[in-house]
Design a protein around this motif. Structure first.
Motif, PDB file in Angstrom:
ATOM      1  N   ILE A 122      -3.995   4.203  -3.419  1.00 42.93           N
ATOM      2  CA  ILE A 122      -3.918   2.731  -3.166  1.00 42.93           C
ATOM      3  C   ILE A 122      -4.854   2.025  -3.900  1.00 42.93           C
ATOM      4  O   ILE A 122      -6.010   2.265  -4.073  1.00 42.93           O
ATOM      5  N   HIS A 123      -4.402   0.892  -4.654  1.00 43.54           N
ATOM      6  CA  HIS A 123      -5.411  -0.120  -5.326  1.00 43.54           C
ATOM      7  C   HIS A 123      -5.906  -1.131  -4.183  1.00 43.54           C
ATOM      8  O   HIS A 123      -5.319  -2.135  -4.165  1.00 43.54           O
ATOM      9  N   TRP A 124      -6.712  -0.754  -3.667  1.00 42.49           N
ATOM     10  CA  TRP A 124      -7.428  -1.520  -2.555  1.00 42.49           C
ATOM     11  C   TRP A 124      -7.877  -3.094  -3.315  1.00 42.49           C
ATOM     12  O   TRP A 124      -7.599  -3.972  -2.358  1.00 42.49           O
ATOM     13  N   SER A 163      10.590  -0.107 -11.544  1.00 40.57           N
ATOM     14  CA  SER A 163      11.293  -0.913 -10.475  1.00 40.57           C
ATOM     15  C   SER A 163      10.799  -0.077  -9.020  1.00 40.57           C
ATOM     16  O   SER A 163      11.253  -0.865  -8.106  1.00 40.57           O
ATOM     17  N   VAL A 164      10.444   0.917  -9.111  1.00 43.02           N
ATOM     18  CA  VAL A 164       9.960   1.754  -7.897  1.00 43.02           C
ATOM     19  C   VAL A 164       8.795   2.123  -7.707  1.00 43.02           C
ATOM     20  O   VAL A 164       8.284   2.885  -6.539  1.00 43.02           O
ATOM     21  N   MET A 165       8.030   1.591  -8.758  1.00 36.16           N
ATOM     22  CA  MET A 165       6.356   2.271  -8.510  1.00 36.16           C
ATOM     23  C   MET A 165       5.729   1.138  -9.488  1.00 36.16           C
ATOM     24  O   MET A 165       6.307   0.194 -10.160  1.00 36.16           O
ATOM     25  N   SER A 166       4.433   1.280  -9.394  1.00 37.37           N
ATOM     26  CA  SER A 166       3.452   0.198 -10.047  1.00 37.37           C
ATOM     27  C   SER A 166       3.604   0.229 -11.585  1.00 37.37           C
ATOM     28  O   SER A 166       3.703   1.126 -12.265  1.00 37.37           O
ATOM     29  N   SER A 167       4.083  -1.040 -11.967  1.00 42.09           N
ATOM     30  CA  SER A 167       4.081  -1.287 -13.553  1.00 42.09           C
ATOM     31  C   SER A 167       2.947  -0.866 -14.438  1.00 42.09           C
ATOM     32  O   SER A 167       3.065  -0.277 -15.382  1.00 42.09           O
ATOM     33  N   THR A 168       1.825  -1.247 -13.726  1.00 40.22           N
ATOM     34  CA  THR A 168       0.340  -0.824 -14.380  1.00 40.22           C
ATOM     35  C   THR A 168       0.367   0.756 -14.437  1.00 40.22           C
ATOM     36  O   THR A 168       0.017   1.200 -15.479  1.00 40.22           O
ATOM     37  N   GLY A 169       0.872   1.386 -13.459  1.00 43.40           N
ATOM     38  CA  GLY A 169       0.653   2.993 -13.475  1.00 43.40           C
ATOM     39  C   GLY A 169       1.630   3.315 -14.263  1.00 43.40           C
ATOM     40  O   GLY A 169       1.267   4.534 -15.207  1.00 43.40           O
ATOM     41  N   VAL A 170       2.761   2.960 -14.563  1.00 41.38           N
ATOM     42  CA  VAL A 170       3.987   3.378 -15.305  1.00 41.38           C
ATOM     43  C   VAL A 170       3.416   3.260 -16.910  1.00 41.38           C
ATOM     44  O   VAL A 170       3.400   4.118 -17.629  1.00 41.38           O
ATOM     45  N   VAL A 171       2.962   2.017 -17.141  1.00 44.13           N
ATOM     46  CA  VAL A 171       2.477   1.911 -18.521  1.00 44.13           C
ATOM     47  C   VAL A 171       1.310   2.804 -18.867  1.00 44.13           C
ATOM     48  O   VAL A 171       1.252   3.401 -20.130  1.00 44.13           O
ATOM     49  N   ALA A 172       0.537   3.044 -17.994  1.00 39.90           N
ATOM     50  CA  ALA A 172      -0.867   3.914 -18.407  1.00 39.90           C
ATOM     51  C   ALA A 172      -0.035   5.240 -18.540  1.00 39.90           C
ATOM     52  O   ALA A 172      -0.823   5.999 -19.522  1.00 39.90           O
ATOM     53  N   ILE A 173       0.787   5.867 -17.791  1.00 38.11           N
ATOM     54  CA  ILE A 173       1.309   7.027 -17.987  1.00 38.11           C
ATOM     55  C   ILE A 173       2.147   7.250 -19.548  1.00 38.11           C
ATOM     56  O   ILE A 173       1.954   8.076 -20.060  1.00 38.11           O
ATOM     57  N   PHE A 174       2.630   6.149 -19.852  1.00 40.81           N
ATOM     58  CA  PHE A 174       3.408   6.037 -21.155  1.00 40.81           C
ATOM     59  C   PHE A 174       2.615   5.766 -22.607  1.00 40.81           C
ATOM     60  O   PHE A 174       3.035   6.124 -23.483  1.00 40.81           O
ATOM     61  N   ILE A 175       1.358   5.363 -22.202  1.00 39.87           N
ATOM     62  CA  ILE A 175       0.477   5.088 -23.528  1.00 39.87           C
ATOM     63  C   ILE A 175       0.462   6.247 -24.016  1.00 39.87           C
ATOM     64  O   ILE A 175       0.704   6.397 -25.589  1.00 39.87           O
ATOM     65  N   PRO A 176      -0.195   7.582 -23.583  1.00 39.64           N
ATOM     66  CA  PRO A 176      -0.440   8.490 -24.594  1.00 39.64           C
ATOM     67  C   PRO A 176       0.855   9.107 -25.039  1.00 39.64           C
ATOM     68  O   PRO A 176       0.947   9.692 -26.046  1.00 39.64           O
ATOM     69  N   ALA A 223       0.706  -1.200  -0.032  1.00 42.35           N
ATOM     70  CA  ALA A 223       0.053   0.123  -0.003  1.00 42.35           C
ATOM     71  C   ALA A 223       0.762   1.284   0.087  1.00 42.35           C
ATOM     72  O   ALA A 223       0.469   2.186  -0.574  1.00 42.35           O
ATOM     73  N   ALA A 224       1.937   1.177   0.723  1.00 43.36           N
ATOM     74  CA  ALA A 224       2.855   2.360   0.786  1.00 43.36           C
ATOM     75  C   ALA A 224       3.609   2.579  -0.636  1.00 43.36           C
ATOM     76  O   ALA A 224       3.722   3.747  -0.860  1.00 43.36           O
ATOM     77  N   LEU A 225       3.762   1.582  -1.417  1.00 45.41           N
ATOM     78  CA  LEU A 225       4.433   1.809  -2.514  1.00 45.41           C
ATOM     79  C   LEU A 225       3.694   2.265  -3.592  1.00 45.41           C
ATOM     80  O   LEU A 225       3.863   3.028  -4.589  1.00 45.41           O
ATOM     81  N   PHE A 226       2.123   2.080  -3.463  1.00 48.47           N
ATOM     82  CA  PHE A 226       1.172   2.689  -4.455  1.00 48.47           C
ATOM     83  C   PHE A 226       1.462   4.179  -4.140  1.00 48.47           C
ATOM     84  O   PHE A 226       1.195   5.073  -5.006  1.00 48.47           O
ATOM     85  N   VAL A 227       1.393   4.591  -2.760  1.00 44.81           N
ATOM     86  CA  VAL A 227       1.726   6.274  -2.575  1.00 44.81           C
ATOM     87  C   VAL A 227       2.905   6.660  -3.047  1.00 44.81           C
ATOM     88  O   VAL A 227       2.783   7.829  -3.623  1.00 44.81           O
ATOM     89  N   ILE A 228       3.938   5.903  -2.836  1.00 39.05           N
ATOM     90  CA  ILE A 228       5.145   6.645  -3.277  1.00 39.05           C
ATOM     91  C   ILE A 228       5.048   6.752  -4.964  1.00 39.05           C
ATOM     92  O   ILE A 228       5.412   7.848  -5.391  1.00 39.05           O
ATOM     93  N   GLY A 229       4.404   5.680  -5.490  1.00 39.78           N
ATOM     94  CA  GLY A 229       4.413   6.080  -7.052  1.00 39.78           C
ATOM     95  C   GLY A 229       3.557   6.917  -7.484  1.00 39.78           C
ATOM     96  O   GLY A 229       3.847   7.820  -8.330  1.00 39.78           O
TER      97      GLY A 229
END
Length: 610
Positions: A464-466, A107-120, A61-67
């Motif tokens: 946080i992705h509950w 490597s330091v944040m959610s890969s799903t979030g990173v991919v979502a950011i980079f798609i556009p 949960a904390a890593l989601f917040v860091i990302g």
């Protein structure tokens, strides 16, 4: 085989079947598991609920917040801008830089979030280079998956396997234990995608448009919005005065979608973001997306005492300081799938209006509000820029495909980027040094993010992705139930009898294959929860070190390259890349075998078997 074990195995089969059909949602299935195990007497209530107090759940949960802090301070977007500038007009350079940047950031944040950011970002670069998006989207998703092999905290399965080692042996992996494997796989992945990108077909993005990002005018043309816009001033004695939009029901009665309201405030005019509770005043100017035509429009103006006003630009483009647009796609699992636009109540929930819908590259004009939404539909949303940016924090329901060039590039906490980087650095140093437990290091990083005003509490909770946390909490007691009833011993003894004499490398290959195959049907996190005890018990049966076996399972859990539903990152790029199911099989299966070979060779070398 006792009755308790038969019950647990039967329950496991039911859970896997529910995961495959995704009904009900996976987090709901996990909660049902928490209920079923103590009610059947397999576990005590305390054992079934132990996952809620697991430190690794708090760590994830904390890593989601860091990302989220990295997103809000614009760090992730700046990397995308740097990528675009550095790549220039070279597709090869772009692919290499893209995969490296996504893997390192993931490597330091959610890969799903990173991919979502980079798609556009990738879509806009592909349009500028006149490159088919399909040649870049699969490398993007593969890099997101490879990022899970670069650090201990890169993906939840790593944390789950580490936790299982700590529970059995008192010590687990270090922060950089995964890094050598990840770097080799990343290097191979870049080379592999350079060779196989020609297998990925598709048309050049955006018909070769030279712009790096589409404008509001482009979106108006693509969705055929021109001519639907209206500015209507409320005259004195209008029957609209004093009534809320919810009471008036302008959309259902007149086909009039209220995008904004211009209202005089002292000496200035403000554009309000309306909702169902907004009460209309005399002199308000309604900005409408109107499907009514000709006589219907005249009749509306006469009956409601509305005065038509002229425009400075098409479809409220002159209001671009307050109102923006965004194209979003509906990913698998989105709560909007199957609902109509009216039923979703997006304006009430998110402050945004749906004004366009594209399905299979065609814009739908008629019955837009009553058309049931499907997975992969592209919606054009209009509303305040702040609300549009918040869509990027809701990747489970929305995938933001493109933002127009007019959007203000300033992130909500852009000036706090140095504080965010410092918070991240402190967390990593604490984890690497081992001065404090990993969960404490992550919480320190979160508190520093908050103290530096990189993120506020509301954003932190939204980040946080509950469902992922509930899934882990529900599957942890399942693993305990399998151990308690002898299910783990049964699997291990079967493996040892079948292939135990073939050598430890063959056993590692079989563990990798079994984990990867299970991961085709259920989430990689749930796979790691089930397979980590199997790996450790197998090593114990063979009299070997459990670390190479646990590492094999962790790496295999991240090797979800084979189908578009193996991992959320694959599903995210399915639509933008215009892929078919077979594209992932054709490219992903050989690469998974390559990763398995790397694992079998490297793991015994870095983690001795004896």
């Amino acid at each position: 085989m006792n009755l308790e074990l038969l019950w647990v195995l039967g329950l496991l089969a039911i859970v896997v079947a529910l995961f495959i059909i995704n009904r009900p949602r996976m987090d709901v299935v996990a909660l049902l598991v928490i209920l079923a195990l103590p009610l059947s007497g397999v576990l005590t209530l305390e054992q079934a609920l132990a996952g809620f107090s697991d430190p690794n759940v708090v760590l994830i949960a904390a890593l989601f917040v860091i990302g989220e802090g990295l997103v809000r301070t614009g760090i992730a977007y700046r990397i995308g801008e740097w990528l675009s500038e550095t790549a220039g007009n070279s597709e090869v350079r772009l692919l290499v830089l893209l995969m490296v940047a996504v893997a390192l950031l993931g490597s330091v944040m959610s890969s799903t979030g990173v991919v979502a950011i980079f798609i556009p970002i990738v879509l806009s670069i592909a349009a500028r280079l006149r490159v088919a998006p399909g040649r870049l989207m699969m490398p993007l998703s593969f890099a997101g998956l490879i990022s899970g092999m670069l650090s201990l905290v890169a993906t939840p399965p790593n944390v789950v396997v580490h936790s299982e080692l700590v529970r059995h042996l008192g010590s687990g992996f270090s922060f950089f234990s995964f890094t050598p494997f990840g770097l080799v796989v990343l290097l191979l992945g870049v080379g592999y995608m350079l060779l196989t990108r020609t297998w990925l077909k598709g048309e050049a993005g955006d018909q070769g448009r030279e712009q790096s990002r589409r404008t509001l005018h482009d979106l108006v043309l693509d969705y055929r919005l021109s001519g639907r816009e209206r500015r209507l001033r409320i005259r004195p004695h209008s029957p609209l005065i004093g009534h809320s939009l919810g009471e008036l029901k302008l959309r259902t009665r007149h086909g009039a979608n209220v995008i904004g309201i211009e209202r005089q405030h002292h000496l200035t005019t403000r554009v309000l973001n309306p909702d169902s509770a907004t009460v209309l005043h005399q002199g308000d100017v309604l900005l409408l997306d109107l499907f009514a035509e000709g006589d219907n429009l005249r009749s509306l103006c006469q009956s409601m005492l509305l005065e038509p006003l002229r425009f400075k630009a098409a479809y409220f483009i002159d209001q671009s300081q307050e109102l923006g647009m965004a194209e979003v796609s509906l990913p698998p699992g989105s709560a909007l799938i199957g609902q109509t636009v009216l039923a979703t109540a997006l304006r009430s929930r998110y402050g945004l209006n749906v004004v366009g819908l594209r399905r299979e590259q065609s814009a739908i004009d008629e019955q837009l509000l009553e058309t049931p939404l499907r997975m992969g539909d592209t919606l054009l949303m209009v509303g305040p820029w702040k609300a549009i940016r918040q869509l990027q924090t809701l990747p489970h329901d929305f995938l933001v495909l493109s933002l127009p060039a007019e959007i203000d590039q300033v992130a909500p906490a852009r000036r706090r980027a140095p504080q965010a980087l410092l918070s991240l650095a402190v967390m990593v140093v604490l984890m690497v040094s081992g001065l404090v437990p990993n969960v404490v290091a992550a919480l320190v990083g979160c508190l520093l993010m908050g103290a530096g005003r990189c993120i506020d509490m509301n954003s932190a909770y939204r980040a946080i992705h509950w469902p992922s946390l509930v899934l882990i909490v529900g599957m942890l007691p399942f693993a305990l139930a399998l151990q308690k009833t002898g299910g783990i011993d049964l699997v291990v003894s079967t493996l040892v009898q079948l292939i135990g004499g073939a050598g430890p490398q063959v056993m590692l290959a079989c563990l990798f294959a079994l984990t990867a195959v299970i991961g085709l049907f259920i989430s990689n996190t749930a796979t790691a929860v089930l397979m980590a005890p199997v790996a450790i018990s197998t090593a114990s049966q063979l009299g070997l070190s459990p670390y190479p076996f646990a590492m094999t399972v962790a790496l295999a859990a991240s090797a979800a390259f084979m189908t578009p539903v193996s991992s959320p990152v694959n599903t995210l790029v399915l639509g933008p890349g215009q892929y078919r199911f077979g594209d992932f099989v054709k490219v992903g299966v050989p690469f998974t075998l390559l990763v398995m070979l790397v694992t079998v060779v490297m793991v015994p070398w870095l983690f001795p078997l004896s």
